[in-house]
Scaffold this motif. Structure first.
Motif, PDB file in Angstrom:
ATOM      1  N   ARG A 128       0.816  -1.224   0.000  1.00 50.34           N
ATOM      2  CA  ARG A 128       0.000   0.000   0.000  1.00 50.34           C
ATOM      3  C   ARG A 128       0.849   1.274   0.000  1.00 50.34           C
ATOM      4  O   ARG A 128       0.529   2.229  -0.722  1.00 50.34           O
ATOM      5  N   PRO A 129       1.929   1.355   0.797  1.00 53.39           N
ATOM      6  CA  PRO A 129       2.733   2.591   0.779  1.00 53.39           C
ATOM      7  C   PRO A 129       3.294   2.916  -0.598  1.00 53.39           C
ATOM      8  O   PRO A 129       3.423   4.089  -0.959  1.00 53.39           O
ATOM      9  N   PHE A 130       3.649   1.883  -1.391  1.00 46.06           N
ATOM     10  CA  PHE A 130       4.159   2.129  -2.735  1.00 46.06           C
ATOM     11  C   PHE A 130       3.105   2.810  -3.592  1.00 46.06           C
ATOM     12  O   PHE A 130       3.386   3.816  -4.270  1.00 46.06           O
ATOM     13  N   TRP A 131       1.897   2.274  -3.598  1.00 46.03           N
ATOM     14  CA  TRP A 131       0.836   2.847  -4.427  1.00 46.03           C
ATOM     15  C   TRP A 131       0.460   4.249  -3.956  1.00 46.03           C
ATOM     16  O   TRP A 131       0.170   5.136  -4.763  1.00 46.03           O
ATOM     17  N   ALA A 133       2.508   6.381  -2.625  1.00 43.17           N
ATOM     18  CA  ALA A 133       3.589   7.282  -3.018  1.00 43.17           C
ATOM     19  C   ALA A 133       3.614   7.517  -4.527  1.00 43.17           C
ATOM     20  O   ALA A 133       3.718   8.657  -4.992  1.00 43.17           O
ATOM     21  N   VAL A 134       3.516   6.450  -5.322  1.00 47.02           N
ATOM     22  CA  VAL A 134       3.682   6.591  -6.761  1.00 47.02           C
ATOM     23  C   VAL A 134       2.517   7.337  -7.401  1.00 47.02           C
ATOM     24  O   VAL A 134       2.689   8.030  -8.407  1.00 47.02           O
ATOM     25  N   LEU A 135       1.336   7.237  -6.804  1.00 38.86           N
ATOM     26  CA  LEU A 135       0.165   7.933  -7.339  1.00 38.86           C
ATOM     27  C   LEU A 135      -0.026   9.331  -6.735  1.00 38.86           C
ATOM     28  O   LEU A 135      -0.808  10.125  -7.259  1.00 38.86           O
ATOM     29  N   GLY A 136       0.665   9.626  -5.646  1.00 36.14           N
ATOM     30  CA  GLY A 136       0.434  10.892  -4.958  1.00 36.14           C
ATOM     31  C   GLY A 136      -0.917  10.919  -4.282  1.00 36.14           C
ATOM     32  O   GLY A 136      -1.537  11.975  -4.153  1.00 36.14           O
ATOM     33  N   TYR A 137      -1.392   9.757  -3.844  1.00 33.19           N
ATOM     34  CA  TYR A 137      -2.718   9.635  -3.246  1.00 33.19           C
ATOM     35  C   TYR A 137      -2.659   9.827  -1.732  1.00 33.19           C
ATOM     36  O   TYR A 137      -1.586   9.919  -1.130  1.00 33.19           O
ATOM     37  N   VAL A 138      -3.840   9.870  -1.110  1.00 27.40           N
ATOM     38  CA  VAL A 138      -3.952  10.041   0.334  1.00 27.40           C
ATOM     39  C   VAL A 138      -4.939   8.998   0.861  1.00 27.40           C
ATOM     40  O   VAL A 138      -5.609   8.303   0.097  1.00 27.40           O
ATOM     41  N   ASP A 139      -5.014   8.923   2.186  1.00 27.24           N
ATOM     42  CA  ASP A 139      -5.963   8.002   2.805  1.00 27.24           C
ATOM     43  C   ASP A 139      -7.396   8.463   2.547  1.00 27.24           C
ATOM     44  O   ASP A 139      -7.681   9.665   2.531  1.00 27.24           O
ATOM     45  N   GLU A 140      -8.293   7.506   2.366  1.00 30.79           N
ATOM     46  CA  GLU A 140      -9.704   7.825   2.202  1.00 30.79           C
ATOM     47  C   GLU A 140     -10.229   8.491   3.466  1.00 30.79           C
ATOM     48  O   GLU A 140      -9.793   8.176   4.578  1.00 30.79           O
ATOM     49  N   GLY A 142     -11.927   9.340   6.732  1.00 33.48           N
ATOM     50  CA  GLY A 142     -12.423   8.469   7.776  1.00 33.48           C
ATOM     51  C   GLY A 142     -11.693   7.143   7.866  1.00 33.48           C
ATOM     52  O   GLY A 142     -12.049   6.296   8.685  1.00 33.48           O
ATOM     53  N   ALA A 143     -10.691   6.940   6.998  1.00 31.59           N
ATOM     54  CA  ALA A 143      -9.950   5.679   7.002  1.00 31.59           C
ATOM     55  C   ALA A 143      -8.483   5.979   7.293  1.00 31.59           C
ATOM     56  O   ALA A 143      -8.162   6.898   8.022  1.00 31.59           O
ATOM     57  N   GLY A 144      -7.592   5.201   6.715  1.00 30.36           N
ATOM     58  CA  GLY A 144      -6.167   5.418   6.933  1.00 30.36           C
ATOM     59  C   GLY A 144      -5.470   4.237   7.566  1.00 30.36           C
ATOM     60  O   GLY A 144      -4.298   4.325   7.939  1.00 30.36           O
ATOM     61  N   GLY A 145      -6.194   3.112   7.686  1.00 28.86           N
ATOM     62  CA  GLY A 145      -5.570   1.907   8.200  1.00 28.86           C
ATOM     63  C   GLY A 145      -4.632   1.294   7.181  1.00 28.86           C
ATOM     64  O   GLY A 145      -4.627   1.687   6.011  1.00 28.86           O
ATOM     65  N   PRO A 146      -3.838   0.310   7.570  1.00 29.71           N
ATOM     66  CA  PRO A 146      -2.818  -0.260   6.688  1.00 29.71           C
ATOM     67  C   PRO A 146      -3.382  -1.018   5.483  1.00 29.71           C
ATOM     68  O   PRO A 146      -2.625  -1.355   4.575  1.00 29.71           O
ATOM     69  N   GLU A 147      -4.696  -1.270   5.470  1.00 32.75           N
ATOM     70  CA  GLU A 147      -5.285  -1.985   4.344  1.00 32.75           C
ATOM     71  C   GLU A 147      -6.440  -1.210   3.704  1.00 32.75           C
ATOM     72  O   GLU A 147      -7.147  -1.747   2.850  1.00 32.75           O
ATOM     73  N   ALA A 159     -10.252   5.778  -7.313  1.00 30.47           N
ATOM     74  CA  ALA A 159      -9.768   5.247  -6.042  1.00 30.47           C
ATOM     75  C   ALA A 159      -9.064   3.917  -6.284  1.00 30.47           C
ATOM     76  O   ALA A 159      -9.320   3.217  -7.265  1.00 30.47           O
ATOM     77  N   VAL A 160      -8.165   3.575  -5.387  1.00 32.07           N
ATOM     78  CA  VAL A 160      -7.458   2.297  -5.439  1.00 32.07           C
ATOM     79  C   VAL A 160      -7.756   1.549  -4.141  1.00 32.07           C
ATOM     80  O   VAL A 160      -7.610   2.097  -3.047  1.00 32.07           O
ATOM     81  N   TRP A 161      -8.213   0.304  -4.283  1.00 33.65           N
ATOM     82  CA  TRP A 161      -8.427  -0.507  -3.094  1.00 33.65           C
ATOM     83  C   TRP A 161      -7.720  -1.841  -3.260  1.00 33.65           C
ATOM     84  O   TRP A 161      -7.294  -2.196  -4.350  1.00 33.65           O
ATOM     85  N   PHE A 162      -7.576  -2.563  -2.163  1.00 36.91           N
ATOM     86  CA  PHE A 162      -6.723  -3.744  -2.150  1.00 36.91           C
ATOM     87  C   PHE A 162      -7.535  -4.962  -1.726  1.00 36.91           C
ATOM     88  O   PHE A 162      -8.263  -4.934  -0.742  1.00 36.91           O
ATOM     89  N   GLN A 163      -7.371  -6.031  -2.499  1.00 34.02           N
ATOM     90  CA  GLN A 163      -8.106  -7.270  -2.271  1.00 34.02           C
ATOM     91  C   GLN A 163      -7.124  -8.356  -1.867  1.00 34.02           C
ATOM     92  O   GLN A 163      -6.170  -8.645  -2.587  1.00 34.02           O
ATOM     93  N   ARG A 164      -7.366  -8.927  -0.697  1.00 36.06           N
ATOM     94  CA  ARG A 164      -6.407  -9.897  -0.164  1.00 36.06           C
ATOM     95  C   ARG A 164      -6.518 -11.235  -0.897  1.00 36.06           C
ATOM     96  O   ARG A 164      -7.609 -11.758  -1.122  1.00 36.06           O
ATOM     97  N   MET A 165      -5.358 -11.780  -1.278  1.00 35.50           N
ATOM     98  CA  MET A 165      -5.282 -13.118  -1.849  1.00 35.50           C
ATOM     99  C   MET A 165      -4.856 -14.103  -0.767  1.00 35.50           C
ATOM    100  O   MET A 165      -4.089 -13.755   0.137  1.00 35.50           O
TER     101      MET A 165
END
Length: 230
Positions: A128-131, A133-140, A142-147, A159-165
């Motif tokens: 998540r930190p890579f995405w 940084a590279v996109l110049g994005y911020v936490d949603e 009310g959110a900001g957790g590691p996932e 928006a970019v979100w992450f789906q656990r495998m």
């Protein structure tokens, strides 16, 4: 006092006013003839919203249309005030001779929609930190957790979100698009995608989302607000 309606309540409240509930926001598109008309209409909408405009309203102004989005920035969701503002904006547009419409139906260029990028990951907190940084994005908001999802601070990019495998899947694409559309647009969008060579991978979670794939197996999801409660 602002309250948070259910998805069904929000959708029902604005449907007949030319708006649709899409991914936690209310959206409509107003066709115009010139950029000046779009800017004028946007100004009228801001005036109609009054002091609430900055906290609730976002406008995308183009020479052929003005796209309005309503969502409480404080709560990062639709509130009863957003519903009231949607009706005020519709009435304002109508008085100016314009018709708010969500663009659903075969004759429309496309419906209002929201695009998200989903990234599959074994270690979401690790990538998540890579995405961010590279996109110049911020936490949603009310959110900001590691996932949690990431968003564009100026509201231009998806928006970019992450789906656990649960395991590595090297033969499957690891990034896919989520296209959130009005609930009454989804069947048509799926039909035209299938007619264009796509295939239906899964409808197990419909109408929340359908998983489609192109002829080479790259996936995209068509999603709606329905089927997400309970």
């Amino acid at each position: 006092m602002e309250q948070t309606p259910s998805r069904q309540e929000a959708s029902d409240a604005v449907q007949d006013h030319g708006w649709r509930y899409v991914l936690g926001a209310l959206q409509t598109s107003v066709p115009v003839g010139t950029l000046a008309q779009a800017i004028s209409l946007a100004g009228d909408a801001v005036a109609a919203c009054g002091d609430d405009a900055d906290r609730h309203l976002r406008v995308d102004v183009r020479p052929d249309r003005a796209v309005f989005t309503l969502r409480s920035s404080d709560r990062a969701t639709v509130t009863t005030r957003d519903i009231e503002l949607a009706r005020l904006i519709s009435a304002t547009a109508d008085r100016s001779g314009f018709l708010p419409e969500p663009g659903t139906g075969a004759g429309a260029p496309r419906s209002v929609q929201t695009l998200e990028i989903a990234v599959d990951a074994l270690d979401i907190a690790g990538i998540r930190p890579f995405w961010k940084a590279v996109l110049g994005y911020v936490d949603e908001a009310g959110a900001g957790g590691p996932e949690d999802p990431l968003v564009d601070p100026v509201g231009q990019g998806p928006a970019v979100w992450f789906q656990r495998m649960d395991r590595a899947r090297p033969q499957r694409n690891r990034v896919h698009l989520d296209v959130s559309v009005p609930h009454d647009e989804a069947p048509r969008r799926i039909d035209v995608a299938l007619a264009a060579g796509g295939r239906l991978v899964s409808a197990a979670r419909a109408p929340a989302f359908w998983v489609l794939a192109d002829p080479e197996g790259n996936e995209a999801c068509v999603t709606t607000w329905q089927g997400r409660d309970g």
